[in-house]
Scaffold this motif. Structure first.
Motif, mmCIF file in Angstrom:
data_model
loop_
_atom_site.group_PDB
_atom_site.id
_atom_site.type_symbol
_atom_site.label_atom_id
_atom_site.label_comp_id
_atom_site.label_asym_id
_atom_site.label_seq_id
_atom_site.Cartn_x
_atom_site.Cartn_y
_atom_site.Cartn_z
ATOM 1 N N ILE A 1 94.890 45.276 34.562
ATOM 2 C CA ILE A 1 95.917 45.973 33.783
ATOM 3 C C ILE A 1 95.732 45.687 32.294
ATOM 4 O O ILE A 1 95.773 46.592 31.459
ATOM 5 C CB ILE A 1 97.325 45.544 34.235
ATOM 6 N N GLY A 2 95.500 44.413 31.979
ATOM 7 C CA GLY A 2 95.363 44.020 30.583
ATOM 8 C C GLY A 2 94.174 44.666 29.898
ATOM 9 O O GLY A 2 94.251 45.022 28.711
ATOM 10 N N MET A 3 93.070 44.828 30.618
ATOM 11 C CA MET A 3 91.894 45.471 30.031
ATOM 12 C C MET A 3 92.206 46.898 29.606
ATOM 13 O O MET A 3 91.837 47.337 28.508
ATOM 14 C CB MET A 3 90.741 45.465 31.038
ATOM 15 N N VAL A 4 92.901 47.632 30.493
ATOM 16 C CA VAL A 4 93.238 49.024 30.178
ATOM 17 C C VAL A 4 94.214 49.082 29.007
ATOM 18 O O VAL A 4 94.073 49.907 28.093
ATOM 19 C CB VAL A 4 93.827 49.728 31.419
ATOM 20 N N VAL A 5 95.213 48.198 29.015
ATOM 21 C CA VAL A 5 96.201 48.174 27.935
ATOM 22 C C VAL A 5 95.525 47.858 26.607
ATOM 23 O O VAL A 5 95.777 48.523 25.590
ATOM 24 C CB VAL A 5 97.302 47.138 28.233
ATOM 25 N N LEU A 6 94.644 46.856 26.598
ATOM 26 C CA LEU A 6 93.974 46.448 25.366
ATOM 27 C C LEU A 6 93.107 47.557 24.805
ATOM 28 O O LEU A 6 93.202 47.903 23.615
ATOM 29 C CB LEU A 6 93.127 45.200 25.631
ATOM 30 N N VAL A 7 92.276 48.133 25.667
ATOM 31 C CA VAL A 7 91.367 49.181 25.206
ATOM 32 C C VAL A 7 92.141 50.424 24.782
ATOM 33 O O VAL A 7 91.814 51.059 23.773
ATOM 34 C CB VAL A 7 90.347 49.527 26.312
ATOM 35 N N SER A 8 93.195 50.769 25.516
ATOM 36 C CA SER A 8 94.005 51.940 25.148
ATOM 37 C C SER A 8 94.708 51.722 23.824
ATOM 38 O O SER A 8 94.853 52.654 23.024
ATOM 39 C CB SER A 8 95.036 52.239 26.246
ATOM 40 N N THR A 9 95.138 50.499 23.566
ATOM 41 C CA THR A 9 95.809 50.183 22.305
ATOM 42 C C THR A 9 94.849 50.309 21.137
ATOM 43 O O THR A 9 95.185 50.868 20.081
ATOM 44 C CB THR A 9 96.389 48.754 22.337
ATOM 45 N N VAL A 10 93.622 49.816 21.330
ATOM 46 C CA VAL A 10 92.635 49.854 20.263
ATOM 47 C C VAL A 10 92.129 51.265 20.014
ATOM 48 O O VAL A 10 91.973 51.707 18.877
ATOM 49 C CB VAL A 10 91.442 48.929 20.589
#
Length: 286
Positions: free
Chosen positions: A272-281
């Motif tokens: 979940i965190g990987m998707v959130v991080l990349v989507s945020t960036v």
């Protein structure tokens, strides 16, 4: 010139993201193979609930129509899964004499567990090798959903390139970045039903190549297809939701030690965190 740029950008985004995901999954993270199902479930759920659905509902499409599309999508992938199970069961029924090659064995276990266990030992397969045979469910749903998602991404990239070449490059790189964690989840699902890493990468790469088709279609019909993008996003979302909740999560629901449960939760959260991080960036550029 614009069409060429669209094709290059969509191929880099669609296939390049698969190759990066494969490098991470089978290289850097290969020692954590047993945790990839948890990572995949987290990545697929996050992609669906935190990226695709919000983007679809931010459009001008009606909520009722989008929820109806979501429901029909879930039902469609349920039936697709049923067809896949029937297909493999049919293969098993007609190919019992070739069971040692690992195909057509997924949903038709031997009625006597001891016989099945003996057969596995005689074949020289470890538990890890038996995993792909055990449950190849969800492959068709993942690939179908991926293809729809990539088609929509191609249209988005084409729209950006038509507006401005530099914006198109940024959009293509953003799509590539945010697709990496999602494709890591796809590869983990496909590895369940394939003994070959190469086969999994080829299948997901073929789905990723649909991005270029979407880009070409978007170049010609960008205005006409723009209103359909929210529905493409919801259909793709329904496939990822179905695979995560109907296939991956049930496999994680087993009696484990406290330490193994904590590890499972950590890897689920990491997905979940990987998707959130990349989507945020990358989200502002996409």
């Amino acid at each position: 010139m614009t069409l060429l740029a669209i094709l290059v950008g969509t191929l880099v985004a669609g296939i390049g993201s698969v190759w990066v995901a494969a490098w991470l999954s089978f290289g850097v993270l290969s020692r954590y193979t047993q945790h990839m199902l948890s990572l995949a479930a987290g990545a697929l759920l996050a992609t669906s609930f935190l990226h695709l659905l919000p983007e679809a509902f931010e459009s001008e499409a009606g909520a009722h129509a989008l929820f109806l599309t979501l429901l029909l999508g879930l039902l469609f992938f349920f039936l697709l899964d049923k067809a896949e199970l029937w297909h493999h069961g049919h293969e098993h029924h007609h190919g019992d004499g070739h069971g040692h090659d690992g195909h057509g064995h997924d949903q038709a276990p031997h009625p006597d567990p001891s016989v099945a266990h003996t057969h596995a030992e005689a074949s020289g397969h470890s538990d890890a090798a038996a995993t792909p045979v055990e449950s190849p469910r969800g492959q068709w749903a993942v690939l179908a959903g991926d293809s729809v998602h990539c088609f929509g991404d191609g249209i988005l990239i084409a729209s950006a390139f038509i507006a401005d070449i530099r914006l198109g490059v940024i959009a293509a790189l953003a799509v590539m970045a945010h697709e990496v964690p999602h494709h890591m989840g796809d590869l983990a699902v496909l590895r369940q039903g394939s003994s070959s890493r190469r086969a999994a990468v080829v299948k997901v790469s073929m789905a990723g190549a649909i991005t270029a088709f979407g880009g070409a279609v978007g170049y010609v019909l960008v205005d006409a297809l723009h209103d359909w993008l929210p529905y493409f996003l919801v259909v793709a979302s329904s496939s990822f939701m179905y695979v995560a909740l109907a296939d991956l999560i049930p496999q994680l629901q087993k009696r484990l030690s406290a330490r193994e449960t904590v590890a499972q939760i950590i890897w689920l959260s990491l997905g979940i965190g990987m998707v959130v991080l990349v989507s945020t960036v990358a989200g502002h550029s996409h």
